[in-house]
Design a protein around this motif. Structure first.
Motif, PDB file in Angstrom:
ATOM      1  N   GLN A 146      -0.823 -40.907 -86.995  1.00 21.27           N
ATOM      2  CA  GLN A 146      -1.944 -41.037 -86.072  1.00 21.27           C
ATOM      3  C   GLN A 146      -1.968 -42.373 -85.362  1.00 21.27           C
ATOM      4  O   GLN A 146      -1.508 -43.367 -85.854  1.00 21.27           O
ATOM      5  CB  GLN A 146      -3.266 -40.766 -86.772  1.00 21.27           C
ATOM      6  CG  GLN A 146      -3.643 -41.767 -87.836  1.00 21.27           C
ATOM      7  CD  GLN A 146      -4.881 -41.325 -88.574  1.00 21.27           C
ATOM      8  OE1 GLN A 146      -5.335 -40.209 -88.403  1.00 21.27           O
ATOM      9  NE2 GLN A 146      -5.420 -42.177 -89.390  1.00 21.27           N
ATOM     10  N   ASN A 147      -2.515 -42.329 -84.184  1.00 20.44           N
ATOM     11  CA  ASN A 147      -2.622 -43.460 -83.278  1.00 20.44           C
ATOM     12  C   ASN A 147      -3.940 -44.187 -83.411  1.00 20.44           C
ATOM     13  O   ASN A 147      -3.994 -45.387 -83.368  1.00 20.44           O
ATOM     14  CB  ASN A 147      -2.585 -42.904 -81.848  1.00 20.44           C
ATOM     15  CG  ASN A 147      -1.430 -43.374 -81.070  1.00 20.44           C
ATOM     16  OD1 ASN A 147      -0.732 -44.263 -81.489  1.00 20.44           O
ATOM     17  ND2 ASN A 147      -1.245 -42.766 -79.925  1.00 20.44           N
ATOM     18  N   ASN A 148      -5.022 -43.398 -83.431  1.00 19.88           N
ATOM     19  CA  ASN A 148      -6.381 -43.916 -83.385  1.00 19.88           C
ATOM     20  C   ASN A 148      -6.581 -44.845 -82.197  1.00 19.88           C
ATOM     21  O   ASN A 148      -7.270 -45.840 -82.276  1.00 19.88           O
ATOM     22  CB  ASN A 148      -6.756 -44.638 -84.685  1.00 19.88           C
ATOM     23  CG  ASN A 148      -6.969 -43.661 -85.800  1.00 19.88           C
ATOM     24  OD1 ASN A 148      -7.333 -42.519 -85.582  1.00 19.88           O
ATOM     25  ND2 ASN A 148      -6.728 -44.108 -87.027  1.00 19.88           N
ATOM     26  N   SER A 149      -5.968 -44.510 -81.086  1.00 21.21           N
ATOM     27  CA  SER A 149      -6.129 -45.341 -79.905  1.00 21.21           C
ATOM     28  C   SER A 149      -7.499 -45.118 -79.293  1.00 21.21           C
ATOM     29  O   SER A 149      -7.957 -43.997 -79.179  1.00 21.21           O
ATOM     30  CB  SER A 149      -5.028 -45.046 -78.887  1.00 21.21           C
ATOM     31  OG  SER A 149      -4.991 -43.680 -78.604  1.00 21.21           O
ATOM     32  N   SER A 150      -8.153 -46.183 -78.923  1.00 21.13           N
ATOM     33  CA  SER A 150      -9.486 -46.081 -78.336  1.00 21.13           C
ATOM     34  C   SER A 150      -9.367 -45.692 -76.873  1.00 21.13           C
ATOM     35  O   SER A 150      -8.290 -45.670 -76.299  1.00 21.13           O
ATOM     36  CB  SER A 150     -10.216 -47.420 -78.451  1.00 21.13           C
ATOM     37  OG  SER A 150      -9.636 -48.350 -77.565  1.00 21.13           O
ATOM     38  N   LEU A 151     -10.520 -45.395 -76.272  1.00 15.63           N
ATOM     39  CA  LEU A 151     -10.524 -45.034 -74.858  1.00 15.63           C
ATOM     40  C   LEU A 151      -9.958 -46.154 -74.001  1.00 15.63           C
ATOM     41  O   LEU A 151      -9.234 -45.906 -73.047  1.00 15.63           O
ATOM     42  CB  LEU A 151     -11.942 -44.695 -74.406  1.00 15.63           C
ATOM     43  CG  LEU A 151     -12.561 -43.456 -75.028  1.00 15.63           C
ATOM     44  CD1 LEU A 151     -13.999 -43.289 -74.554  1.00 15.63           C
ATOM     45  CD2 LEU A 151     -11.755 -42.227 -74.706  1.00 15.63           C
ATOM     46  N   VAL A 152     -10.257 -47.383 -74.337  1.00 15.50           N
ATOM     47  CA  VAL A 152      -9.744 -48.509 -73.570  1.00 15.50           C
ATOM     48  C   VAL A 152      -8.224 -48.562 -73.683  1.00 15.50           C
ATOM     49  O   VAL A 152      -7.524 -48.741 -72.694  1.00 15.50           O
ATOM     50  CB  VAL A 152     -10.381 -49.836 -74.060  1.00 15.50           C
ATOM     51  CG1 VAL A 152      -9.736 -51.024 -73.389  1.00 15.50           C
ATOM     52  CG2 VAL A 152     -11.877 -49.827 -73.819  1.00 15.50           C
ATOM     53  N   GLU A 153      -7.698 -48.368 -74.893  1.00 14.60           N
ATOM     54  CA  GLU A 153      -6.252 -48.404 -75.088  1.00 14.60           C
ATOM     55  C   GLU A 153      -5.547 -47.254 -74.380  1.00 14.60           C
ATOM     56  O   GLU A 153      -4.396 -47.366 -74.011  1.00 14.60           O
ATOM     57  CB  GLU A 153      -5.924 -48.363 -76.583  1.00 14.60           C
ATOM     58  CG  GLU A 153      -6.349 -49.618 -77.316  1.00 14.60           C
ATOM     59  CD  GLU A 153      -6.261 -49.456 -78.826  1.00 14.60           C
ATOM     60  OE1 GLU A 153      -6.189 -48.316 -79.315  1.00 14.60           O
ATOM     61  OE2 GLU A 153      -6.282 -50.484 -79.515  1.00 14.60           O
ATOM     62  N   GLN A 154      -6.258 -46.133 -74.174  1.00 15.28           N
ATOM     63  CA  GLN A 154      -5.656 -44.993 -73.495  1.00 15.28           C
ATOM     64  C   GLN A 154      -5.632 -45.177 -71.984  1.00 15.28           C
ATOM     65  O   GLN A 154      -5.010 -44.392 -71.285  1.00 15.28           O
ATOM     66  CB  GLN A 154      -6.439 -43.716 -73.817  1.00 15.28           C
ATOM     67  CG  GLN A 154      -6.300 -43.260 -75.239  1.00 15.28           C
ATOM     68  CD  GLN A 154      -6.939 -41.910 -75.422  1.00 15.28           C
ATOM     69  OE1 GLN A 154      -6.498 -40.918 -74.848  1.00 15.28           O
ATOM     70  NE2 GLN A 154      -7.990 -41.865 -76.209  1.00 15.28           N
ATOM     71  N   ASN A 155      -6.314 -46.180 -71.485  1.00 16.80           N
ATOM     72  CA  ASN A 155      -6.363 -46.452 -70.046  1.00 16.80           C
ATOM     73  C   ASN A 155      -6.845 -45.236 -69.248  1.00 16.80           C
ATOM     74  O   ASN A 155      -6.176 -44.775 -68.332  1.00 16.80           O
ATOM     75  CB  ASN A 155      -4.999 -46.923 -69.527  1.00 16.80           C
ATOM     76  CG  ASN A 155      -4.593 -48.233 -70.145  1.00 16.80           C
ATOM     77  OD1 ASN A 155      -5.403 -49.146 -70.253  1.00 16.80           O
ATOM     78  ND2 ASN A 155      -3.345 -48.324 -70.563  1.00 16.80           N
ATOM     79  N   ILE A 156      -8.003 -44.716 -69.610  1.00 19.82           N
ATOM     80  CA  ILE A 156      -8.604 -43.598 -68.883  1.00 19.82           C
ATOM     81  C   ILE A 156      -8.988 -44.098 -67.495  1.00 19.82           C
ATOM     82  O   ILE A 156      -9.731 -45.059 -67.358  1.00 19.82           O
ATOM     83  CB  ILE A 156      -9.838 -43.049 -69.621  1.00 19.82           C
ATOM     84  CG1 ILE A 156      -9.475 -42.535 -71.013  1.00 19.82           C
ATOM     85  CG2 ILE A 156     -10.538 -41.970 -68.791  1.00 19.82           C
ATOM     86  CD1 ILE A 156      -8.534 -41.365 -71.038  1.00 19.82           C
ATOM     87  N   THR A 157      -8.454 -43.455 -66.475  1.00 18.45           N
ATOM     88  CA  THR A 157      -8.684 -43.880 -65.093  1.00 18.45           C
ATOM     89  C   THR A 157      -9.706 -42.966 -64.412  1.00 18.45           C
ATOM     90  O   THR A 157     -10.030 -41.892 -64.922  1.00 18.45           O
ATOM     91  CB  THR A 157      -7.374 -43.827 -64.291  1.00 18.45           C
ATOM     92  OG1 THR A 157      -6.956 -42.461 -64.198  1.00 18.45           O
ATOM     93  CG2 THR A 157      -6.285 -44.669 -64.940  1.00 18.45           C
ATOM     94  N   THR A 158     -10.153 -43.379 -63.253  1.00 16.66           N
ATOM     95  CA  THR A 158     -11.050 -42.553 -62.446  1.00 16.66           C
ATOM     96  C   THR A 158     -10.368 -41.238 -62.101  1.00 16.66           C
ATOM     97  O   THR A 158     -10.984 -40.172 -62.128  1.00 16.66           O
ATOM     98  CB  THR A 158     -11.455 -43.300 -61.161  1.00 16.66           C
ATOM     99  OG1 THR A 158     -12.074 -44.534 -61.536  1.00 16.66           O
ATOM    100  CG2 THR A 158     -12.406 -42.492 -60.317  1.00 16.66           C
ATOM    101  N   LYS A 159      -9.073 -41.291 -61.812  1.00 19.16           N
ATOM    102  CA  LYS A 159      -8.306 -40.074 -61.518  1.00 19.16           C
ATOM    103  C   LYS A 159      -8.293 -39.138 -62.722  1.00 19.16           C
ATOM    104  O   LYS A 159      -8.454 -37.926 -62.571  1.00 19.16           O
ATOM    105  CB  LYS A 159      -6.882 -40.442 -61.099  1.00 19.16           C
ATOM    106  CG  LYS A 159      -6.037 -39.248 -60.743  1.00 19.16           C
ATOM    107  CD  LYS A 159      -4.630 -39.660 -60.338  1.00 19.16           C
ATOM    108  CE  LYS A 159      -3.813 -38.412 -60.046  1.00 19.16           C
ATOM    109  NZ  LYS A 159      -2.407 -38.694 -59.866  1.00 19.16           N
ATOM    110  N   ASP A 160      -8.093 -39.692 -63.932  1.00 16.06           N
ATOM    111  CA  ASP A 160      -8.123 -38.881 -65.159  1.00 16.06           C
ATOM    112  C   ASP A 160      -9.469 -38.171 -65.300  1.00 16.06           C
ATOM    113  O   ASP A 160      -9.520 -36.974 -65.614  1.00 16.06           O
ATOM    114  CB  ASP A 160      -7.896 -39.753 -66.404  1.00 16.06           C
ATOM    115  CG  ASP A 160      -6.495 -40.304 -66.511  1.00 16.06           C
ATOM    116  OD1 ASP A 160      -5.538 -39.641 -66.048  1.00 16.06           O
ATOM    117  OD2 ASP A 160      -6.353 -41.405 -67.082  1.00 16.06           O
TER     118      ASP A 160
END
Length: 158
Positions: free
Chosen positions: A28-42
């Motif tokens: 598992q990664n447990n990557s946070s939303l910030v680490e996933q780089n959620i963009t406006t396009k996403d």
């Protein structure tokens, strides 16, 4: 002699606990939303997938519906259980209401042994809800399995 046996038991027991720990072979990664780089396009692409999903449900279009759903829920619908809906979306908000939801979803990790490339939670408010109810709201978890794959809905709940 009793102390020696007890010490040996504790020594062996401690290694057994460490070896059987869930942290071994952990993918598992447990990557946070910030680490996933959620963009406006996403966010916009995920909102569109939810709109397409609701349209397909309302129109009884199984082929279009299955394009919006990830493999976790792929077998949920058939021609006998779609098309009887009159859902109307009032708004889709990011982030979802359940900001402490398991993102990335633990159900994805459990079933597929890794986290999706990206995931988020969106809150959908319906002006006409499920089963003819009035105002209704649900959270949806869209995922992107790989960098190249489209956004699909992994799960939802209200």
């Amino acid at each position: 002699m009793k102390r020696l046996i007890l010490a040996a038991f504790l020594f062996i027991f401690s290694f057994t606990v460490i070896a059987c720990s869930p942290m071994q072979n952990n993918t598992q990664n447990n990557s946070s939303l910030v680490e996933q780089n959620i963009t406006t396009k996403d966010i916009e692409e995920s909102k569109q997938v939810i709109k397409d999903h609701i349209d397909a449900l309302n129109n009884g279009d199984l082929k279009a519906l299955n394009k919006t759903i990830g493999r976790y829920k792929q077998e949920l619908y058939n021609n006998g259980n779609i098309g009887n809906y009159t859902l109307k979306i009032e708004s889709i908000e990011y982030p979802g209401q359940y900001t402490t939801a398991n993102i990335p979803p633990s159900s994805y990790r459990t079933n597929y042994g890794q986290d999706p490339y990206k995931s988020m939670c969106l809150h959908v408010i319906f002006s006409e809800g499920w089963e003819g109810r009035g105002m209704d709201n649900w959270d949806y978890i869209p995922i992107k399995e790989t960098e190249e794959s489209p956004w699909v809905i992994h799960d939802w709940g209200g």
